[in-house]
Structures are given as C-alpha cells and as structure tokens.
Design a protein around this motif. Structure first.
Motif, PDB file in Angstrom:
ATOM      1  N   GLU A 476       3.291   0.605  -5.049  1.00  0.00           N
ATOM      2  CA  GLU A 476       1.867   0.948  -5.017  1.00  0.00           C
ATOM      3  C   GLU A 476       1.475   1.505  -3.655  1.00  0.00           C
ATOM      4  O   GLU A 476       0.714   2.479  -3.562  1.00  0.00           O
ATOM      5  N   LYS A 479       2.898   5.001  -3.435  1.00  0.00           N
ATOM      6  CA  LYS A 479       2.129   5.899  -4.309  1.00  0.00           C
ATOM      7  C   LYS A 479       0.821   6.297  -3.649  1.00  0.00           C
ATOM      8  O   LYS A 479       0.436   7.483  -3.631  1.00  0.00           O
ATOM      9  N   ASN A 480       0.124   5.323  -3.067  1.00  0.00           N
ATOM     10  CA  ASN A 480      -1.171   5.600  -2.439  1.00  0.00           C
ATOM     11  C   ASN A 480      -1.015   6.508  -1.232  1.00  0.00           C
ATOM     12  O   ASN A 480      -1.823   7.415  -1.004  1.00  0.00           O
ATOM     13  N   ASN A 483      -0.440  10.093  -2.154  1.00  0.00           N
ATOM     14  CA  ASN A 483      -1.605  10.771  -2.748  1.00  0.00           C
ATOM     15  C   ASN A 483      -2.641  11.183  -1.724  1.00  0.00           C
ATOM     16  O   ASN A 483      -3.628  11.842  -2.059  1.00  0.00           O
TER      17      ASN A 483
END
Length: 484
Positions: A476, A479-480, A483
């Motif tokens: 997570e 992923k953050n 992005n």
C-alpha cells in the motif's frame, strides 16, 4: 561479573551530575520545537521563546530521576526472546549501516531490501544476539520517502526478537511525522492492536540530541510520540570529543549527561515515569584525520563510565557500540570491537549494539555478524565469572585422583564441562596440520559458510498471517508513493 569494572567513584559520579545540573540551570539547552517548549514551560522549566533556550531547575530534574523506571521489559514475539533491561545483565544487538559488504564480491555496495531480510534472518539464528536493529538505514530499491517503514517491515517479517529503531527524520518535519505515523501503524498491525503493543512492546525507539546541547524539531517530536504510544525510549547523545564536545573524557561525560537529563525531562513532561534508557554514542574526533573514530578505545571507556552513571541514577543504559574504524573484517575489527565489548559489558552497560558493523558502522557485513556473535559468547562467559562452591573447588576429587591421575572420565568432568567451558562455534581450534588441510583458511571464510548455511536452511519464524499483513502494508505504501 557485569558491573565489576569501575573507572568512576560515587563522588566522581556526583561531580558529573552536579556539573550537568549546573549547566542545565544556567546555560540551558536549545530545543527547536514549539510543541516541546509548551510542554516544558507547563512542566516548570524556564523557556526563552526568542532563542528557544530552555533552562531546567534542579527540582524538576530530581523529580524526573525519582520517577525513572529501574528496568525496562521488551517482549519478543516469541516469549523466549523477552528481555528485561536492567543493571547486572548485558544484552546485545545488531548494528545498522548505510551500505553493505557484498558477501560474494567482498566489496562495499549500496544496500537493497533483500539485504535487510537476510541480515535479520541471520541475526534471528545467532544465539548471542538478543535484539535486532534493522540491518540498513536506507536501501536504493525503495523510495526514500517510505524507506523507514518498509525497512522496519522487512525486519519484522524475519525475526521474533525485540527490535530497536532509529528514525532519522525526513526532509522536513511533515515527512518525519508521516514516517512516524507509518512506523507506529505498522507496529500495531504486527502486535494485533494498540492495546497489545502497549501491553507487550517489542519495539523501542532511539532518539539523539544534536551536540552541543540541542534537540531538533524532528527528534523532539519523535520523542514525544514514542512516550505517547507507551513505547520504551533510548535518549542517546552522540558527542565528538574535541569537536562537538570537550576534548576531555570527563567533559564529554558532563555534556552527554546534561543532554540525557534534558531528554529525560522532556519525556517526563509528556508522562511521568516514561520508560527511558540512558544511551550514548559518544566518541572522539581523530585529530590526525578529522574523521569520526568509532573504533577508538575511548568510546569503550566512555561506555564504561555511562554504565556507572546509569548505576548512580539506577537507570538502564544503552551504548551504540562496539564499532571499528577498519573497512573489512580483519584483526583491527577484532581487537577494537572486543575491547569495547569487554569495557562496556564488564562495567555493566545494560544493552550494547554493534554486531555486524565495520567502518564505524557505515557498513555492515553478514560475515562480521557471525564473527561478532562468537565474540559476544566469549564476553558472556567472562561475565559469568567463576562459580565458587564446594563442588567446583573439587577438593575431594583432587585428593581421590591424586598425583599422576586423569580427570577425563570422571562424572565431575561430564557434569561441569558444558557450564564451565565456552564452546566456540567458528573459532579455529584444529592443529596446524589439520588447518592446512582445510579449505577455509581464516575466520571470515568460516563465517561465510555459516552465513550461507543459515540462509539456505533457515526460514522466517514469523507467523505467515503476520507476514501477509506486513506485505499488504508495504504494498500500500509503494502504491501510494507511485501514484504521487
């Protein structure tokens, strides 16, 4: 034997304390945090908002020392790894570096996340390593913005031993606080809940003052958040004698003590009786080269004196050593680290780090970690001392065997052998002829084979569900950041 080596008298300790208190009352400490200034002002300290200088009244310091816990318990995620950090017992931990000695190419390189996993797994399987510090402070295959929680997660995935962690701070206070939030969130995931983390803490934080006599915004906020979460805290000055502190050892001890006491008051302003350890990473500046000297014998001497100051206050102590200035696993690493380990341990330091490091802890080595484990075993044997009883004195046995006899087959030898004699695991004990016939010619070769055996045979002892939860957390974060 731990605590038998003394360089300071009680009168010396009192002189160091009194001088430190005088400095804190008249000169004060610069604390670059409005939040900390507010807390300390409410706590009874004298705060100058214009220059961020805080002066500490003696009665405030005395009160905090009175409430300081005499021992701190850390819980392994397997109960056999629980440790109670207090006087009279020395625990040992790994080191953490900025790079690693590649075990195949034998040269230094930047670390990757897999190195953290391997270093942790090797430490998990070494008997004399009681606690783990993440093997690297940064890795080049993880974005720096999320490196701290990712590295800590990789550590949690490969050991059930207790963990000490140093959050260096981000590029600004916002990133530091975000890092701290993620580290605490991760720790609660591993523990199962906030309640379980506070009930059985397996993680302790280390924060460092900036010498001379300064606490930065990020270190102050990490300190307060650690106390707020109910986790143990190590306050660790890191003075360079002759540069950021007096060149004399006595002067270094005074300034280090003042910086520790200021941190102790800060912790107590958040919660009285907060679990705080008296730490140190002080050493000398090598005046010939202008370089930090982690392997200096003075670092071990300072450790011994810090242990005595901890005993004077009845507070557990933590030394971020032994270290060596050598860049490879050689004789210099052996004698510099062994001297520091002996000095720290025999003087009664409660917790010593440093296993696995070279180059003043800038680099780590898996082979050195295995070698240091052997050294620690020898130091532990020294700490055990000599057991004097009627049975161990063996008077009746000596008379029974008599002149010219042999003790090899006696029950006494069988019974006492394992507890009386240290059993080395990698040290060379063969004859010269046998040694010539061996492929491994030195201790580093033998250690390298041990490393390979551990990594080939051993697997993570951590529950698969916990590993999965950590994986999800790490993914997570990645992923953050991707992005953004």
């Amino acid at each position: 034997m731990s605590g038998r080596l003394c360089f300071l008298t009680k009168e010396d300790c009192k002189e160091i304390h009194d001088t430190s208190v005088d400095i804190l009352g008249e000169c004060g400490v610069k604390i670059e945090s409005e939040y900390a200034l507010d807390k300390l002002s409410d706590f009874g300290c004298i705060v100058n908002r214009k220059n961020s200088i805080v002066k500490f009244p003696k009665y405030v310091i005395d009160d905090c020392l009175r409430y300081a816990p005499r021992s701190i318990k850390l819980y392994g995620r397997a109960s056999k790894y629980d440790i109670k950090i207090e006087s009279g017992r020395t625990y040992t931990s790994t080191a953490s570096g900025y790079g690693i000695i590649d075990r195949n190419k034998k040269i230094a390189r930047d670390g990757i996340l897999n190195d953290v996993a391997e270093g942790t797994l090797v430490a998990e399987n070494l008997d004399n390593i009681h606690s783990v510090i993440p093997f690297l402070t940064g890795v080049h295959d993880v974005p720096s913005e999320i490196a701290s929680p990712i590295i800590l997660g990789e550590t949690f995935k490969n050991t059930n031993k207790t963990v000490e962690f140093y959050l260096t701070g981000g590029s600004n206070i916002s990133s530091t606080l975000k890092d701290m939030d993620n580290v605490i969130k991760l720790s609660k995931i591993v523990a199962g809940s906030t309640f379980e983390l506070r009930k059985k803490p397996f993680l302790m934080f280390l924060i460092s003052s900036i010498s001379p006599l300064t606490y930065t915004e990020d270190q102050s906020r990490i300190l307060f958040r650690t106390v707020e979460e109910g986790l143990p805290l190590v306050i660790m000055p890191a003075i360079l004698s002759g540069m950021t502190g007096p060149v004399t050892i006595a002067g270094t001890l005074v300034q280090s003590n003042a910086e520790f006491l200021a941190g102790l008051v800060m912790a107590n302003s958040m919660k009285k009786g907060a679990p705080v350890m008296y730490g140190h990473s002080n050493t000398i500046l090598d005046m010939h080269t202008g370089i930090y000297s982690g392997g200096a014998v003075e670092m071990g001497l300072i450790s011994a004196c810090i242990a005595q100051m901890g005993e004077y206050y009845d507070i557990p102590t933590n030394s971020y050593c032994p270290k060596s200035d050598s860049h490879i696993s050689d004789q210099q690493v052996g004698y510099e680290k062994a001297i520091q380990w002996i000095l720290g341990s025999l003087s009664g330091v409660s917790y010593l780090s440093g296993a696995g490091c070279v180059t003043s802890e800038s680099l780590v080595s898996l082979e050195q970690l295995v070698i240091d484990n052997e050294v620690i075993g020898m130091v532990n044997r020294v700490n055990d001392g000599i057991n004097i009883t009627e049975e161990t004195l063996a008077g009746d046995l000596i008379k029974y065997i008599g002149p010219g006899g042999n003790y090899m087959k006696t029950n006494h030898t069988t019974f006492w052998l394992n507890s009386e004699h240290f059993k080395p695991k990698i040290s060379q004990k063969d004859s010269y002829t046998q040694w010539l016939n061996n492929e491994e010619k030195d201790i580093v070769d033998v250690a390298a084979i041990n490393v390979e055996n551990i990594l080939e045979i051993e697997q993570s002892p951590v529950n698969n569900d916990v590993i999965k939860d950590i994986d999800n957390f790490q993914n997570e974060l990645l992923k953050n950041i991707n992005n953004i």
